[in-house]
Enzyme design. Structure first.
Site, mmCIF file in Angstrom:
data_model
loop_
_atom_site.group_PDB
_atom_site.id
_atom_site.type_symbol
_atom_site.label_atom_id
_atom_site.label_comp_id
_atom_site.label_asym_id
_atom_site.label_seq_id
_atom_site.Cartn_x
_atom_site.Cartn_y
_atom_site.Cartn_z
ATOM 1 N N ASP A 1 0.848 -1.186 0.000
ATOM 2 C CA ASP A 1 0.000 0.000 0.000
ATOM 3 C C ASP A 1 0.890 1.244 0.000
ATOM 4 O O ASP A 1 1.966 1.232 -0.593
ATOM 5 C CB ASP A 1 -0.928 -0.044 1.216
ATOM 6 C CG ASP A 1 -2.285 0.577 0.925
ATOM 7 O OD1 ASP A 1 -2.337 1.797 0.697
ATOM 8 O OD2 ASP A 1 -3.292 -0.156 0.921
ATOM 9 N N HIS B 1 -3.861 5.904 3.501
ATOM 10 C CA HIS B 1 -4.507 4.704 2.981
ATOM 11 C C HIS B 1 -3.843 3.433 3.511
ATOM 12 O O HIS B 1 -4.517 2.499 3.989
ATOM 13 C CB HIS B 1 -4.454 4.746 1.451
ATOM 14 C CG HIS B 1 -5.263 3.693 0.761
ATOM 15 N ND1 HIS B 1 -4.788 2.424 0.517
ATOM 16 C CD2 HIS B 1 -6.506 3.730 0.229
ATOM 17 C CE1 HIS B 1 -5.700 1.723 -0.127
ATOM 18 N NE2 HIS B 1 -6.758 2.504 -0.319
ATOM 19 N N SER C 1 -11.025 -1.034 -0.946
ATOM 20 C CA SER C 1 -9.751 -0.968 -0.235
ATOM 21 C C SER C 1 -9.924 -1.323 1.231
ATOM 22 O O SER C 1 -9.015 -1.854 1.865
ATOM 23 C CB SER C 1 -9.166 0.446 -0.309
ATOM 24 O OG SER C 1 -8.483 0.667 -1.506
#
Length: 756
Positions: free
Chosen positions: A134, A207, A535
């Site tokens: 990520d 994220h 996600s």
């Protein structure tokens, strides 16, 4: 990053364009051709480049050995021609740009500390390592502050905590046991590191921190996003270890970096890989993630990938290789209500995470389209007239630009608030955002009511108010409208997505360098954020898979996937079929695959559908791929297709996708393994459309011992001779008094072929 509904498209047009001009390629090699004089594959790659007058010191980016055989290199066109003619080169592909797919969830999934089976599994999960590819990690987050609460790091761990900008190795601990960063592909493609992003595993974006903590973050009490969703935040597998591999930037993720991250993770010794990113559909031999994860699966690594956020459009699902667990998104039973009260007396409900000063109770004017054009109705940057907008609520249509960006545009123009109204594309799906001004998001129906009121009333007025956090929402779960859908365009005979998990309004850890909206002008800081996207659903499944790995260390990745799929459920908390947020209708297997994950039941599935590497090779052979293309995926010196499947749908998969096309009869075979009690007996139960005949032989499976295998065949007959335009769905279940092992069946009459 300006939005937390992470689009499943190529990010950063300038970056994508630079890929073409800088000519970065991934070159796949035939390992059988490596001369014995070269002790390692990396030595061989270097020698081959030098023999072609290509300077590896300046042009070679990565050498891949564990998850793929090949290397990433910067080439001009003359070099490409030389390599294409080289006998050892199987394939050369341009380095692709891929994108990110972006409290309450553990308890909603039944992961309670009082659950006796799960208590022992949580303890055992300390030997399970989850690798997260990520945007990196914010290591100071309390979700990763293990201290001495976990036992020593497993001795088999071969990874590292790499030093980098603002990231000393001492930041790793018994929870965060590894951190690496891969950016050579990004820089070679002409990518410029955005201001504030770190040349290290540190996560500026948020994220990666969010996904890693969702999978395996520690329990943190009194967590919230600025007062919303207050409670204990924890990952799915709180005892599992986390290793992060930074392969993405806010402008995108390069395939060469992703492949390097997978390669390193496999070599380091991870048990689970979690990838909340992807690209468009492509044949597997041209799909970087499919290639890398095949190698991971062969090494015994369970791989979970997000399905993408391109729903509700049909055939939008990505990461569709059968060795990948493809995860769609659904809701929780928690919501954050907000209200738009109109001068007409109507009181419409939406959602919001706004945490600033309220508007009060006084009605203020509402404006829609300040410049009388569609761009202003969308509240795009530079389209609002400050004179007309100042002090008013602005009605904005959802779409084109990010939701939080619309709020920022309204605030910059002097607006007092924003009503964000869905159009037909988003239906009734509601995703809450932490806007910079009072704002509420409403569904299409409510949006139409407000649009109609404002258009017909020159003196339209309203006010926005907020309801905080509400639990026990009914119905729930619901399939998220943004979640990408089947059918699978790469191989229609493999049903995708595989299942869904929590992916809407998920609270998890966040970067200390970014505000909750991700906007540059957002100077708020919070340890936790609420975000939506596949996600977010992907790491839920990754964490649950870690629990299953801890409970059943001898299970293969395919067996773990099977357990997750066959025990998933398709009824909501009103005991009605799962609904689709896109239109409010009953959802189907193209939206949810096998259903919504149930961790408790997955621990004891009764039967599993297992697969080996040879099974996947037989599957690849059935697709008509060339030997070279299969070698690219499988890393084999040579490939034999003597045992190829008669049909791709004959892969021993836990679901069925029956493509009749011009045929009226389709026959598949499956094999199940008893992972339950000795002496178990199962009977078959079939449901589905009346115009499809389904015959299962035998109708009863008897298992004298645990580990015993049994085969069955299924014959599907299309009874209707006329052309059928709509797809249909059903189930094949093996049932006894203790277990129900369910497999969804999707039926299509379209003439289709595999993507090549």
């Amino acid at each position: 990053m300006a939005s937390f509904f992470f689009p499943f498209i190529l990010l950063g047009l300038s970056l994508a364009a630079s890929v073409l001009s800088n000519q970065t390629y991934i070159v796949y090699m035939n390992p059988a051709h490596r001369p014995s004089v070269h002790p390692t594959a990396a030595d061989w790659y270097t020698a081959e480049l030098q023999s072609l007058s290509i300077d590896p010191s300046n042009r070679l980016l990565y050498s891949y050995t564990s998850a793929a055989h090949g290397f990433a290199v910067r080439l001009d066109q003359a070099h490409v021609s030389l390599l294409q003619d080289h006998r050892s080169v199987l394939q050369i592909v341009p380095d692709p740009v891929l994108s990110l797919h972006t409290t309450r969830s553990p308890s909603f999934l039944g992961l309670l500390p009082t659950s006796v089976p799960l208590q022992s599994v949580e303890t055992a999960s300390s030997d399970v390592i989850i690798g997260v590819l990520d945007t990196g990690v914010w290591p100071e987050s309390p979700s990763f502050s293990a201290g001495s609460s976990l036992p020593p790091i497993p001795k088999r761990w071969r990874g590292a905590c790499e030093a980098g900008v603002d990231f000393p190795p001492s930041l790793c601990n018994r929870k965060l046991i590894g951190a690496r960063s891969f950016s050579r592909g990004f820089h070679a493609a002409g990518g410029t590191r955005p201001a504030g992003e770190y040349s290290s595993p540190r996560d500026q974006d948020g994220h990666g921190t969010h996904t890693a903590s969702t999978a395996a973050g520690l329990s943190v009490g009194n967590a919230s996003l600025l007062g919303y969703a207050t409670g204990t935040a924890r990952g799915m597998a709180t005892g599992a270890r986390v290793a992060v591999y930074k392969v993405c930037w806010s402008s995108g993720c390069l395939g060469s970096d992703i492949l390097a991250g997978i390669d390193a993770a496999v070599s380091d010794g991870v048990d689970v890989l979690s990838l909340s990113l992807g690209g468009g559909a492509a044949p597997y031999f041209r799909d970087t993630i499919a290639i890398g994860t095949f190698g991971a699966a062969e090494h015994g690594v369970f791989v979970s990938c997000s399905a993408g956020n391109s729903g509700p459009g049909a055939s939008s699902v990505a990461n569709s290789a059968p060795w990948i667990t493809t995860v769609g998104a659904g809701t929780l039973d928690r919501d954050f209500p907000a209200y738009a009260s109109l001068g007409s007396g109507e009181h419409l409900t939406g959602v919001s995470l706004y945490s600033g000063p309220s508007m009060g109770s006084k009605l203020v004017p509402i404006i829609y389209g300040s410049n009388k054009n569609n761009a202003s109705k969308l509240c795009l940057a530079g389209t609002l007239d400050q004179v007309q907008v100042k002090g008013k609520i602005v009605l904005c249509d959802r779409g084109v630009n990010a939701r939080v960006e619309k709020g920022a545009v309204v605030k910059a123009a002097g607006g007092a608030g924003m009503i964000l109204a869905n159009t037909a594309a988003s239906g009734e799906e509601l995703v809450a955002d932490s806007h910079l001004l009072p704002a509420v998001a409403v569904g299409r129906k409510a949006g139409d009511v407000i649009r109609n009121y404002v258009i017909k009333n020159k003196n339209a007025k309203g006010v926005i108010s907020f309801g905080g956090t509400v639990l026990g929402i009914r119905p729930s779960p619901v399939v998220a409208a943004f979640s990408s859908r089947g059918p699978n365009v790469v191989v229609p005979q493999i049903l995708k997505p595989d299942l869904i998990g929590p992916g809407v309004n998920i609270l998890a850890a966040w970067s200390g360098a970014a505000g909750p909206t991700g906007l540059v002008k957002d100077d708020r800081r919070t340890q936790f954020n609420i975000v939506s996207g596949t996600s977010m659903s992907c790491p839920h499944i990754s964490g649950v898979a870690a629990l299953l790995k801890a409970a059943h260390p001898d299970w293969s990745p395919a067996a773990i996937k099977s357990a997750l799929m066959t025990t998933s459920y398709t009824s909501d908390n009103t005991n009605s079929p799962l609904l689709d947020a896109a239109g409010g209708q009953i959802a189907n297997a193209y939206a949810y695959g096998s259903g919504y994950v149930d961790p408790q039941k997955a621990l004891s599935p009764g039967l599993v559908y297992d697969l080996t590497t040879n099974d996947y090779i037989a599957f690849l052979c059935s697709l008509g791929y060339s030997s070279q293309h299969i070698q690219v995926i499988t890393r084999r010196n040579e490939v034999s297709c003597a045992n190829k499947l008669s049909d791709p749908g004959n892969l021993n998969y836990p679901s069925f996708s029956v493509v009749f096309g011009k045929k009226r009869v389709v026959k598949y075979t499956r094999e199940v393994t008893n992972v339950g009690l000795a002496g178990s007996v199962y009977g078959v139960k079939v449901t589905g459309p009346e115009f499809v005949g389904v015959t299962v032989k035998p109708t009863k499976l008897v298992f004298k011992r645990a580990g015993q295998k049994a085969k069955y065949s299924v014959t599907f007959i299309s009874k209707n001779k006329a052309n059928i335009t709509n797809d249909a769905f059903g189930w094949i279940s093996w049932v006894n008094s203790q277990q129900t092992v369910r497999s969804p069946v999707a039926y299509s009459w379209k003439i289709s072929r595999t993507l090549d």
